[in-house]
Design a protein around this motif. Sequence first.
Motif, PDB file in Angstrom:
ATOM      1  N   PHE B  93       0.648  -1.335  -0.027  1.00  0.00           N
ATOM      2  CA  PHE B  93       0.022   0.016  -0.070  1.00  0.00           C
ATOM      3  C   PHE B  93       0.882   0.941   0.151  1.00  0.00           C
ATOM      4  O   PHE B  93       0.567   2.179  -0.661  1.00  0.00           O
ATOM      5  N   GLN B  94       1.806   1.354   0.955  1.00  0.00           N
ATOM      6  CA  GLN B  94       2.588   2.516   0.969  1.00  0.00           C
ATOM      7  C   GLN B  94       3.643   2.587  -0.271  1.00  0.00           C
ATOM      8  O   GLN B  94       3.748   3.760  -0.540  1.00  0.00           O
ATOM      9  N   ALA B  97       1.165   4.109  -2.502  1.00  0.00           N
ATOM     10  CA  ALA B  97       0.897   5.454  -2.262  1.00  0.00           C
ATOM     11  C   ALA B  97       1.840   6.689  -2.328  1.00  0.00           C
ATOM     12  O   ALA B  97       1.468   7.842  -2.152  1.00  0.00           O
ATOM     13  N   GLU B 101       1.356  10.581  -2.237  1.00  0.00           N
ATOM     14  CA  GLU B 101       1.468  11.425  -1.170  1.00  0.00           C
ATOM     15  C   GLU B 101       2.417  12.362  -1.410  1.00  0.00           C
ATOM     16  O   GLU B 101       1.992  13.911  -0.848  1.00  0.00           O
ATOM     17  N   LYS B 107      -5.870  12.057   2.065  1.00  0.00           N
ATOM     18  CA  LYS B 107      -5.672  10.835   2.653  1.00  0.00           C
ATOM     19  C   LYS B 107      -6.651   9.728   1.914  1.00  0.00           C
ATOM     20  O   LYS B 107      -6.474   8.488   1.467  1.00  0.00           O
ATOM     21  N   ASP B 108      -8.044   9.960   2.041  1.00  0.00           N
ATOM     22  CA  ASP B 108      -9.039   9.258   1.712  1.00  0.00           C
ATOM     23  C   ASP B 108      -8.995   9.097  -0.141  1.00  0.00           C
ATOM     24  O   ASP B 108      -9.205   8.208  -0.503  1.00  0.00           O
ATOM     25  N   LYS B 111      -6.162   6.489  -0.482  1.00  0.00           N
ATOM     26  CA  LYS B 111      -6.608   5.262  -0.226  1.00  0.00           C
ATOM     27  C   LYS B 111      -7.498   4.644  -1.440  1.00  0.00           C
ATOM     28  O   LYS B 111      -7.252   3.583  -1.716  1.00  0.00           O
ATOM     29  N   MET B 115      -6.499   1.389  -3.671  1.00  0.00           N
ATOM     30  CA  MET B 115      -7.350   0.244  -3.555  1.00  0.00           C
ATOM     31  C   MET B 115      -7.858  -0.204  -4.828  1.00  0.00           C
ATOM     32  O   MET B 115      -8.070  -1.385  -5.306  1.00  0.00           O
ATOM     33  N   THR B 124      -5.323  -6.677  -3.719  1.00  0.00           N
ATOM     34  CA  THR B 124      -6.049  -6.734  -2.624  1.00  0.00           C
ATOM     35  C   THR B 124      -5.736  -6.990  -1.242  1.00  0.00           C
ATOM     36  O   THR B 124      -5.474  -6.622  -0.297  1.00  0.00           O
ATOM     37  N   ASP B 128      -0.899  -5.261   2.683  1.00  0.00           N
ATOM     38  CA  ASP B 128      -0.287  -4.935   3.947  1.00  0.00           C
ATOM     39  C   ASP B 128       1.158  -5.583   3.821  1.00  0.00           C
ATOM     40  O   ASP B 128       1.870  -5.566   4.938  1.00  0.00           O
TER      41      ASP B 128
END
Lengths: 303, 395
Positions: B93-94, B97, B101, B107-108, B111, B115, B124, B128
């Motif tokens: 994810f990071q 992102a 960023e 943020k939303d 996300k 996703m 999906t 993590d």
Amino acid sequence: MSHAQVAPARPNRLRAWLPFLLIAPSVILLLSLVLYPLLFALKNSFYFWNLQRSAEPLQFIGLANYKMVLSGPEFLPSLTNTLILSVTGTIIEFALGLAVALLLANRLPGMSVSRALLILPTTIAPVVVGFLFRYMYDPAGGLAGWLLTLIGAPPPAEGILGSSTTALAAILFADVWQWTPFFAIVLYAGLLSVSPSLIEAARLDGASAWTMLWRIKLPLVMKTAVIIIILRFMQLFNTFDLVLVLTKGGPGLSSRTLGYTLYQQGLVDFNIGLASASTWIIVIMVNILVTLYAAIAFKNWEW
Amino acid sequence: MATLSIQNVAKNYGEIKALANVSIDVADGEVLVLVGPSGCGKSTLLRMIAGLEELTGGQMVLGGRDVSYVDPKDRDVAMVFQNYALYPHMTVFQNMAFGLEQRRLAKDVIKAKVMDAARILDLTHLVDRKPGALSGGQRQRVAMGRAIVRNPAIYLMDEPLSNLDAKLRVQMRAELKLLREKLGVTTVYVTHDQVEAMTLGDRVAVLAPYSDKIGSNLQQVDTPHKLYEEPRNIFVAGFIGSPAMNFFKAQIARKGNGLIATIEGTDIAFNLTEAAHPHLSALAGYAGKSVVMGIRPEFFDAPSGAPGRHPVDLDILVSEIVGPDAFLHFDLPTPTVKAEFSRSNDSDEAGLNGARFSARIATEKLTGEAGMISLEVNVAKLHFFDETSTLRIAT
């Protein structure tokens, strides 16, 4: 046929014992040079034993040595000074070392020469560094006093090492001078091992120089950093040689460290029992600090 | 999405010319594949589009804006690296992102975008994890995801499949093709694998190491089909196609209304007529001279007697049976066409008896695996090239 069955038996037995044989020298060294003295000290810490009085421990006195160390007038100042020295020293050396490493990583002219010169301070014995700085701090014509006066911050009249406000800082400065290059070289090597394509990917992702440092480069050299920070912290916690040469812990107790107190108890007063108790107190403290540090630093370390 | 115009781009490393006079226009939504052997400058060109290498000449215009000297982060490009270049200390994810960023999105929003991309790429359940805990194919998809979330003007891909094993590569190649149909973003894709080039590219640019003779690294930009059917010169002809095209020195002579091309040192001669080669007049100018003749291995076949086929009997040294196809290798007592012309592969495959060639026929039609075998050549599919300029002679 029969000898074919017997002959391999000997090499097999050798093979079974070979691993033990190979680690035996280091195990023996560790046991004799680390474990034995520690246990010897542990035993002695419960005895009254002063070499000026007797060659043998005189009497079992339980925890009296520990009480004496902890309630002694020099213990708290020593502990405070040691913590100041090791925490600020590690932080300053790490920060400066990182800055130098980042500079080295840029291919500026003269960098290869600087890199070679940089390692020099680290190769000098700490006692020699102590003497070097003693001359520089000398109130009668030392370089440091002259430089400080030049920039408008004259040292105290009693000399840099003679004033309780500056003595500890002077020790810290000498240590920073000697050990910053160590951080610089190790972190530089760490930065070199960061894959260039990661930096390029971050550039394309739009990372600023600052973001690149904090989110990409630093996290990637963190593994290296964690190890050298722990090493240097433990060394600094035991600082003794610089103190001995520069200030002997003075003036008063203003630059006294735990390491110097230990030396005073064991090798000046010859109170082996007391020094042994001090040793164990230091061992326990360092271990608690390092364990705490490791628990934090090694968290989330799966990559 | 945007157009890209590469104009007379050059890159010198000191005295060494890595790239010179490369001009290519990429249309909006087009996939351009850069292909060529090692050292041809294809990766350098890609990195110049990204801004990771500075131009020493020419211009790079992206979406109508001259970005020749613009910092990479302000070019609005996303790149997929050969080794993926995932940040090892960040989760999937990071990783995806991070670029968003830097653009200070909420943020939303970040996300949602990440996703979304994770769903498209079937990641999906992995968001993590850290890259170290992923397989090669999954890492590759994360690298793709990192490019997709940015929604850039152009995607740059530097041999993205070359670190995968053969089976996964074929699978990912198909996924890439699907993905590109879903997203339709302008893409420049570097590969040394011609199958990737032919299957993924709307157009393919064939690059070669710089030589003063041609004055550019760029050999030809065309659709995959055109590259295969009408290679501009010997280099392209030898590079595109597998196994590589066979090159022979051939003597051209007039015969009746047509021409006859004889492979030097042999009595193999092909009759060329206007019927099979509508533009024979260009080749007629070479009558009495020698040219380089090319025959693709797949235009050999078992004898069928069909019109326009010329029978040849070949002494086959060895056959490689690769499932449905068989590669037959044979030597002919004819001079080797110099490697510098073709440089089709890294090795020059000269046999002991003159030069070595190969034919590719359906395994079921194979009558034997070695020795004299009768085959035929599809004469309409012969290629001819000028010996000195190496350019194709249209026939």
